[in-house]
Scaffold this active site. Structure first.
Site, PDB file in Angstrom:
ATOM      1  CB  SER A   1      39.428  35.721  39.069  1.00 21.51           C
ATOM      2  OG  SER A   1      38.023  35.655  38.918  1.00 21.51           O
TER       3      SER A   1
ATOM      4  CE1 TYR B   1      38.287  34.941  44.449  1.00 21.45           C
ATOM      5  CE2 TYR B   1      37.035  35.950  42.661  1.00 21.45           C
ATOM      6  CZ  TYR B   1      37.880  34.957  43.124  1.00 21.45           C
ATOM      7  OH  TYR B   1      38.325  33.985  42.268  1.00 21.45           O
TER       8      TYR B   1
END
Length: 680
Positions: free
Chosen positions: A557, A570
């Site tokens: 990501s 995350y």
């Protein structure tokens, strides 16, 4: 009836073909052909013209459609007898069939077209039933044919399929008006009739009569006594899964192959019996068989419970010997002008205690090769029960295997797609980026294992991709070591191994530091950091055993390098994944395994993560409606474009499709341009 209308005889022919082809006792996959003759109106002259409709080259009787038929003018076809140059030049006649075509389109005529056209009967079937080939490949096959059928079915000595065989059968039929068909030595059967129903009934009469005769008169236990008692199903599957990647790697020495595994009862019984080494060494007989299985299989000469390291070592030795023997076989029979040797690896590998591994350029080819060897086992059993299995001479098998007409078929095949013969495993494949990646890899030729904790979602994506030959759905919680091992084992048993792994499974919880619970932290890290580690470790074992290199791609990501608020668990888990890429690239490069990452951002549409609450949280943080979240992300990028799952899938393909074959340890941003996430 004109050329543009469907002729009634065509419907009759298709029904007969599908009926016969749908029963594997009657013929093997894509084996044999059927024809019918009738009268239609010639659109050029308005006069009646006699036509023949016959299954074209490469079709399958069970699924035959009108588009799979070749349509020829019967008078033109039969007039070719006047220009036939003789058996030494009979291959030239195949090109002449094109001059007999009626209308445009239609399938290419097969080598058996002459047989159907020259035999004076309205309907003709040519089939490859196991029982019929057993008679055809038995020692004293001609005598057995007389004993079984009397004068009703005649014997034709082995002759390679072609124009001369058609002439031989036609002459035999004309001289014996009471005959209903023939046994073709080493090959199969042909039957004929005045109507489609009569032709079908006669084909079935020949097949069922041969089956009954073998059952009633054949000697018991034709493969000899049991010398290798079988293993239990679980132990057998474990051995197969352990050995399969090694076997696949060996059988891909010349060209990468996809594998198929079977433990069919016929295979296990054959491998348990004393005579299987002798019979396997004799090779297959019917041309349809050895074109797909090669002249003989590789057979492991160890007991079923031999230690696996010993089996692996013996496989390497036997594979080297097989290649030497195959090269010698080619050199014994090749003549000036013979096609180049296509590869010396076996197509069939038989392992007592495990079963049969078969190989091909794709899963269907590998599966069909295995099915053909089961046919060959059935033929050997029947022939041995009668008097002894006696396949056609090796030189004749070489002439078929390296036939210029077969080589021409291969040259007409399209170029393989970029990921042909590669096996991909995609986690999180049931939705979003994972689903888009699974679809893209399949479109580029890969066999795809769609892995997801939601089996229904995975099955839906697999069904969209295609048949079981193209995709497999597996249920897996990537946080479970046992489930990951089971999923990888399922991939191996389905396709022979794994070549390309995409770690796409993920989830996200938007929490500040003080709001993040230990459960939140553990969940994020379990799914993405732990899950990616487990998948990469288990698939790396397989890739190392295959010794063919491979690709591991992490869907990380933008947040692996970008620090933002309310995103601790995350972002940290994604940073863990990003560094796994670097660590594994350094470790696995020695095995030819490349490890790269893709860093997407703002992939809202189709995303399982955003749909599960993350989207609502993010929309609330940014003060926009949830349905506008993708547009919001796009406006903060340099390119002002929304990132879709397909864009991420394209990056995965770019990394694995071959153009970046010397790239490893790289992270590719797919975020439409986020300066704060630029790699440094």
């Amino acid at each position: 009836m004109t050329a543009s209308e469907t002729h009634p005889v065509v419907g009759e022919l298709l029904r007969r073909a599908r009926t016969l082809g749908s029963d594997p006792r009657n013929t093997n996959y894509a084996g044999g052909n059927a024809s019918a003759k009738g009268t239609a109106t010639d659109p050029l002259t308005g006069a009646d013209v006699e036509l023949m409709w016959v299954k074209g080259s490469g079709g399958d009787l069970a699924t035959l459609t009108e588009a799979g038929l070749a349509v020829l003018r019967l008078s033109a076809l039969r007039s070719l007898t006047r220009v036939y140059p003789g058996v030494e030049r009979e291959d030239e006649m195949v090109a002449a069939f094109d001059h007999c075509a009626f209308g445009k389109g239609g399938a290419a005529p097969s080598i058996d077209t002459a047989m159907h056209g020259l035999v004076d009967a309205a309907h003709v079937d040519h089939l490859h039933p196991d029982a019929g080939i057993a008679v055809a490949a038995a020692a004293d096959g001609e005598r057995h044919t007389r004993e079984i059928f009397g004068d009703r079915v005649l014997w034709v000595p082995w002759r390679r399929p072609g124009f001369q065989l058609g002439l031989d059968i036609a002459a035999l039929k004309d001289a014996n008006p009471g005959a209903i068909g023939v046994i073709l030595g080493g090959h199969g059967i042909t039957a004929w009739g005045d109507t489609g129903d009569e032709c079908q009934a006669r084909s079935l009469e020949i097949i069922r009569t041969a089956e009954r005769y073998i059952a009633e008169h054949g000697r018991p236990e034709p493969f000899g006594r049991v010398v290798h008692p079988g293993l239990g199903e679980r132990e057998r599957a474990e051995r197969a899964a352990t050995l399969f990647p090694l076997v696949r790697g060996l059988c891909s020495t010349d060209v990468r192959q996809v594998g198929h595994y079977t433990a069919a009862p016929e295979v296990l019984d054959f491998l348990s019996r004393a005579e299987h080494p002798r019979l396997a060494a004799l090779g297959t007989s019917c041309p349809d068989h050895f074109l797909r299985t090669k002249v003989a299989p590789l057979v492991v000469d160890l007991p079923p419970d031999a230690p696996l390291p010993e089996v692996a070592a013996r496989l390497r030795e036997l594979h080297a010997a097989y290649r030497d023997d195959y090269r010698a076989y080619y050199e014994r029979h090749a003549v000036p002008g013979s096609p180049a040797m296509r590869g010396a690896d076996p197509a069939i590998v038989l392992v007592p205690g495990a079963g049969m591994f078969s190989f091909g350029k794709d899963k269907r080819t590998a599966r069909v090769a295995g099915e053909f060897y089961v046919n060959a086992i059935n033929v050997m059993r029947g022939a041995e029960a009668l008097s002894g299995y006696q396949p056609i001479e090796e030189a004749e098998r070489f002439r078929i295997e390296y036939w210029e007409l077969e080589e021409a078929k291969l040259r007409r095949l399209p170029e393989p797609r970029a990921l042909a013969a590669r096996v991909a495993l995609v986690t999180g494949g049931g939705s979003g980026i994972g689903a888009a990646t699974a679809r893209r890899l399949a479109a580029e030729g890969a066999c795809v294992v769609v892995a997801d904790r939601d089996l229904g979602a995975a099955e839906k994506v697999a069904a969209e991709i295609g048949t079981a030959d193209a995709a497999l759905a597996v249920k897996v919680d990537v946080t479970s070591e046992e489930q990951v091992q089971a999923a990888v084992r399922a991939a191996v048993l389905a396709f022979g191994g794994v070549d390309l792994v995409v770690n796409s499974a993920g989830l996200s919880l938007s929490r500040s530091l003080l709001s993040t619970t230990l459960a939140d932290w553990d969940l994020q890290h379990d799914v993405m950091a732990r899950g990616s580690f487990l998948i990469s470790r288990e698939t790396a074992r397989v890739m190392i055993d295959q010794a063919m290199g491979g690709d591991v791609v992490y869907i990380s990501s933008k947040n692996s390098v970008f620090a933002g608020p309310d995103n601790l668990a995350y972002g940290a888990a994604k940073a863990d994944q990003a560094h796994q890429v670097r660590l594994l690239a350094a470790e696995l490069g020695a095995h030819g395994i490349r490890v790269n990452g893709v860093n997407p951002d703002g992939v809202v549409r189709g995303s399982g993560i955003f749909a599960s609450g993350w989207g609502a949280d993010r929309a609330a943080v940014y003060g926009v409606p949830e349905e506008k979240l993708g547009e919001h992300y796009a406006q903060r990028t340099l390119l002002k474009r929304e990132v879709l799952p397909e864009h991420v899938a394209a990056a995965v393909f770019a990394l694995t499709g071959g153009d970046l074959s010397l790239t490893t340890g790289l992270h590719v941003p797919v975020d439409a341009g986020v300066p704060a996430a630029f790699l440094r």
